[in-house]
Enzyme design. Structure first.
Site, mmCIF file in Angstrom:
data_model
loop_
_atom_site.group_PDB
_atom_site.id
_atom_site.type_symbol
_atom_site.label_atom_id
_atom_site.label_comp_id
_atom_site.label_asym_id
_atom_site.label_seq_id
_atom_site.Cartn_x
_atom_site.Cartn_y
_atom_site.Cartn_z
ATOM 1 N N HIS A 145 0.884 -1.185 0.000
ATOM 2 C CA HIS A 145 0.000 0.000 0.000
ATOM 3 C C HIS A 145 0.909 1.219 0.000
ATOM 4 C CE1 HIS A 145 -3.973 -1.897 0.818
ATOM 5 N NE2 HIS A 145 -3.224 -2.860 1.339
ATOM 6 N N HIS A 155 -8.878 -7.973 -1.384
ATOM 7 C CA HIS A 155 -8.700 -8.217 0.046
ATOM 8 C C HIS A 155 -9.848 -9.164 0.427
ATOM 9 C CE1 HIS A 155 -6.118 -4.728 -0.171
ATOM 10 N NE2 HIS A 155 -5.770 -4.887 1.096
ATOM 11 N N GLU A 213 -10.671 -10.749 5.382
ATOM 12 C CA GLU A 213 -9.649 -10.308 6.353
ATOM 13 C C GLU A 213 -10.307 -10.172 7.716
ATOM 14 O OE1 GLU A 213 -7.530 -6.798 5.143
ATOM 15 O OE2 GLU A 213 -6.204 -6.847 6.890
ATOM 16 N N ASP A 225 2.755 -6.210 2.821
ATOM 17 C CA ASP A 225 1.529 -5.434 3.018
ATOM 18 C C ASP A 225 1.797 -3.983 3.417
ATOM 19 O OD1 ASP A 225 -1.153 -4.832 3.137
ATOM 20 O OD2 ASP A 225 -1.697 -6.408 4.533
HETATM 21 ZN ZN LIG Z 1 -3.780 -4.722 1.880
#
Ligand SMILES: [Zn+2]
Length: 431
Positions: free
Chosen positions: A64, A210, A213, A309
């Site tokens: 990210h 995603h 999660e 991540d």
């Molecule tokens: Zn992520």
């Protein structure tokens, strides 16, 4: 043409590697035959890699970059996923295009110095961010082309059935490469998966979601995704990132869903640091690890890649951008064999991103990293910063480390300089 000499491979062999036109031309046992004269021609790109392990360069399958390096500005007060999302929303106004570009480029340099030459980054689109993070990352992608392969995933917020679904389509026109979202946060998770798949199909691009999660066992959109991909014979690559809730299912469900995922050809990306940090805070005793069901997925034949991540943002405030830290956690928390752990940050994410395979073998792209270590296990365990990185045969990063350690000695106050770790140097250079 250049030669990388006396490099140790993951198998322990000592080899010389010839690079020509960005590719590995040949790999031969290291050193001249006994009695042979030294090579008559030395190229400026030649490197003595004695004391180094040579691996395919690392690939970060899930970053990210638009959020990177914001942890100090946006503290996550609860430490969980919701706290991280709220912390980022709290500083959304301060995330200017210039600020995003600056942090993203710093993050790229951190990754590159540690041996990562390809990054897939999710980029927030819509809501308070509008398109400015995507515009920033498109510029960054073009500026770094040739040094780092950058893929941009348009990440929209729920609900996909509303404006975010339109934002997703717009983002693909603005330069995003991949469809993204987080269906487990959507009021209609299965519908969100369907909308993402339709959008990716219309645009002819991959999808990377995603996925689940959460430790909530009732949220299992991974199964829906696998069903839809198989039913529609979806022709583009699909990646499911996180897949946390698969880990809290019974073994039979884990095996069944893993087989569905394998049949659909979906790649799974596990993200140990962030899942260990964000998940399980309401289980203070035997805290679940939050990693997906790596064993059943691999047993079913699913490619499981691993990524870092978050780089020091509210989702993981102590991220380092080092694929070797990810691989080490795949040994410690994911229970992989060290060799498989290295594959999970090299070969597996390359497949996830649709990049050509890299091997220390003739014909392979020369995207490589050399790490100062006696063998691959030491490279993984010690994860020293002293590394040299090649992209298409060109050195794109080189880090040297020098330590000074005071040792017990007959002269107690003496500061003895340790022998510096060996630095790759141009062959034939003056000593
Ligand atoms: Zn992520």
């Amino acid at each position: 043409m250049s030669w990388l000499r006396s490099a140790r491979t993951i198998d322990g062999a000592l080899v010389d590697v010839e690079i020509t036109s960005g590719r590995i031309a040949q790999v031969i046992p290291a050193g001249p035959p006994p009695g042979a004269s030294p090579p008559s021609h030395v190229s400026p790109g030649d490197c003595d890699l004695a004391g180094y392990v040579l691996l395919p360069s690392f690939v970060e399958p899930h970053a990210h970059l638009d959020k990177a390096l914001t942890a100090s500005r946006a503290p996550n007060t609860t430490g969980d996923l919701l706290g991280a999302i709220q912390a980022m929303q709290g500083i959304a106004d301060t995330l200017t295009k210039q600020d995003i570009k600056r942090r993203a480029e710093t993050a790229i340099k951190i990754h590159l110095a540690l041996g990562t030459t390809a990054i897939r980054t999710h980029v927030n689109v819509g809501g308070p961010m509008g398109m400015r993070a995507l515009e920033a990352l498109v510029e960054v992608r073009e500026r770094w082309r040739g040094l780092v392969d950058l893929q941009l995933v348009a990440l929209v917020s729920p609900p996909l059935a509303g404006q975010p679904g339109k934002d997703l389509r717009a983002a693909l026109k603005e330069g995003a490469d991949v469809v993204g979202a987080a269906p487990h946060l959507d009021p209609q998770p299965d519908r969100a998966v369907r909308i993402c798949l339709e959008t990716a199909g219309e645009a002819g691009v991959p999808m990377d979601l995603h996925t689940d999660e959460t430790l909530n066992p009732n949220m299992l959109t991974l199964s829906t995704m696998a069903d839809l991909v198989s039913e529609t014979k979806f022709p583009y690559p699909v990646t499911a990132s996180h897949c946390v809730s698969l880990a809290v299912q019974g073994r039979r469900v884990q095996q069944g869903v893993s087989e569905q995922v394998a049949e659909a050809g979906i790649t799974v990306v596990t993200l140990p640091q962030t899942n260990l940090y964000l998940q399980g805070r309401d289980h203070p005793g035997t805290t679940p690890r939050g990693l997906t069901a790596i064993g059943p997925l691999r047993a079913a034949g699913v490619t499981v890649a691993a990524g870092g991540d978050n780089l020091r943002d509210p989702f993981h405030p102590v991220g380092r951008g080092d694929a070797l830290e990810v691989a080490a956690l795949m040994v410690t928390a994911g229970h992989l064999d060290p060799r498989d752990a290295i594959q999970s940050v090299t070969d597996a994410p390359r497949r996830a991103l649709g990049l050509p395979r890299v091997l220390i073998a003739p014909g392979s792209p020369a995207d490589l990293v050399a790490i100062s270590a006696a063998d691959a296990l030491e490279a993984l365990g010690a994860a020293g910063a002293q590394r040299t990185v090649w992209k298409a045969g060109r050195i794109v990063a080189r880090t040297t480390v020098h330590s000074e350690i005071t040792e017990p000695a007959t002269q107690p106050t003496a500061l003895r300089s340790t022998a510096p770790q060996q630095t790759p140097r141009p062959a034939g250079a003056a000593e």
